[in-house]
Design a protein around this motif. Structure first.
Motif, mmCIF file in Angstrom:
data_model
loop_
_atom_site.group_PDB
_atom_site.id
_atom_site.type_symbol
_atom_site.label_atom_id
_atom_site.label_comp_id
_atom_site.label_asym_id
_atom_site.label_seq_id
_atom_site.Cartn_x
_atom_site.Cartn_y
_atom_site.Cartn_z
ATOM 1 N N UNK A 1 0.941 -1.092 -0.629
ATOM 2 C CA UNK A 1 0.129 -0.309 -0.293
ATOM 3 C C UNK A 1 0.820 1.593 -0.068
ATOM 4 N N UNK A 2 0.136 1.853 -0.485
ATOM 5 C CA UNK A 2 1.458 3.309 -1.049
ATOM 6 C C UNK A 2 0.417 4.367 -0.304
ATOM 7 N N UNK A 3 1.828 5.349 -0.050
ATOM 8 C CA UNK A 3 0.706 6.410 1.042
ATOM 9 C C UNK A 3 0.779 8.262 0.154
ATOM 10 N N UNK A 20 3.662 23.420 -3.481
ATOM 11 C CA UNK A 20 2.401 22.014 -3.082
ATOM 12 C C UNK A 20 3.821 21.064 -2.773
ATOM 13 N N UNK A 21 3.918 19.396 -1.908
ATOM 14 C CA UNK A 21 4.581 19.103 -1.972
ATOM 15 C C UNK A 21 4.025 17.568 -1.531
ATOM 16 N N UNK A 22 4.341 16.270 -2.014
ATOM 17 C CA UNK A 22 3.956 14.764 -1.876
ATOM 18 C C UNK A 22 5.119 14.327 -1.448
ATOM 19 N N UNK A 23 4.556 14.250 0.183
ATOM 20 C CA UNK A 23 5.731 12.985 0.270
ATOM 21 C C UNK A 23 4.888 11.146 0.480
ATOM 22 N N UNK A 24 5.615 10.695 -0.187
ATOM 23 C CA UNK A 24 5.058 9.042 -0.825
ATOM 24 C C UNK A 24 5.646 7.817 0.361
ATOM 25 N N UNK A 25 5.106 6.903 0.240
ATOM 26 C CA UNK A 25 5.733 6.067 1.148
ATOM 27 C C UNK A 25 6.284 5.264 0.067
ATOM 28 N N UNK A 26 6.371 5.176 -1.345
ATOM 29 C CA UNK A 26 6.811 4.230 -2.625
ATOM 30 C C UNK A 26 8.093 4.416 -2.626
ATOM 31 N N UNK A 94 -4.094 17.172 -5.894
ATOM 32 C CA UNK A 94 -4.233 16.096 -5.550
ATOM 33 C C UNK A 94 -3.156 15.408 -5.536
ATOM 34 N N UNK A 95 -2.241 14.895 -5.141
ATOM 35 C CA UNK A 95 -0.913 14.160 -5.788
ATOM 36 C C UNK A 95 -2.017 12.937 -5.950
ATOM 37 N N UNK A 96 -0.855 11.878 -7.012
ATOM 38 C CA UNK A 96 -1.549 10.987 -7.400
ATOM 39 C C UNK A 96 -0.426 10.020 -8.513
ATOM 40 N N UNK A 97 -0.220 8.629 -7.608
ATOM 41 C CA UNK A 97 1.069 7.620 -8.432
ATOM 42 C C UNK A 97 0.168 6.811 -9.722
ATOM 43 N N UNK A 107 -2.494 9.935 -17.028
ATOM 44 C CA UNK A 107 -2.359 8.992 -15.972
ATOM 45 C C UNK A 107 -3.673 8.312 -15.692
ATOM 46 N N UNK A 108 -3.637 7.039 -15.147
ATOM 47 C CA UNK A 108 -4.820 6.704 -14.693
ATOM 48 C C UNK A 108 -4.782 6.074 -13.170
ATOM 49 N N UNK A 109 -4.345 6.642 -12.367
ATOM 50 C CA UNK A 109 -3.800 6.983 -11.171
ATOM 51 C C UNK A 109 -3.855 5.364 -10.291
ATOM 52 N N UNK A 110 -3.417 4.947 -9.486
ATOM 53 C CA UNK A 110 -3.333 3.311 -8.211
ATOM 54 C C UNK A 110 -3.289 4.125 -7.403
ATOM 55 N N UNK A 111 -2.860 5.195 -6.835
ATOM 56 C CA UNK A 111 -3.195 5.796 -5.383
ATOM 57 C C UNK A 111 -3.252 7.323 -5.271
ATOM 58 N N UNK A 112 -3.752 7.801 -4.540
ATOM 59 C CA UNK A 112 -4.036 9.322 -4.658
ATOM 60 C C UNK A 112 -3.782 9.853 -2.921
#
Length: 121
Positions: A1-3, A20-26, A94-97, A107-112
């Motif tokens: 699971x990605x945050x 804007x910043x987006x911190x990811x756990x990926x 929204x940040x997206x991956x 993009x077709x994001x898997x995570x938001x």
């Protein structure tokens, strides 16, 4: 699971700037496509900017020349520098991956992330 956790939103006057910043756990997040979407009240969510795993970027026409997307692999963080902000930029951002890079603007994001509000007056 990605945050994905966004920060940096706020209220600003027209012509101002926000980052804007987006911190990811990926892990190895630079291996994926990441981007920023926004949704204004009563409107559909739209892709604003994205960066592919190998570097190419995409910008929606209305933000070209004003917004810059970047990433810091050491901090696992995605950024969106927004300059010359306009009232029409007001939205939830929204940040997206996306695990798969599908081409510019596709993009077709898997995570938001949960979003951060930007208000320009």
């Amino acid at each position: 699971h990605v945050q994905l956790v966004e920060s940096g939103g706020g209220s600003v006057q027209a012509g101002g700037s926000l980052t804007l910043a987006c911190k990811t756990s990926a892990r190895m997040f630079t291996s994926y496509c990441m981007g920023w979407f926004r949704q204004a009240p009563g409107k559909e969510r739209e892709q604003v900017a994205s960066i592919d795993s190998d570097g190419p970027t995409f910008y929606e026409d209305s933000v070209k020349g004003r917004f810059t997307i970047s990433r810091d692999s050491a901090r696992s963080t995605l950024y969106l520098q927004m300059n010359s902000l306009k009232p029409e930029d007001t939205a939830m951002y929204y940040c997206a991956l996306d695990f798969l890079c599908r081409g510019p603007g596709k993009m077709s994001p898997d995570y938001w992330g949960r979003g951060t509000q930007v208000t320009v007056s």
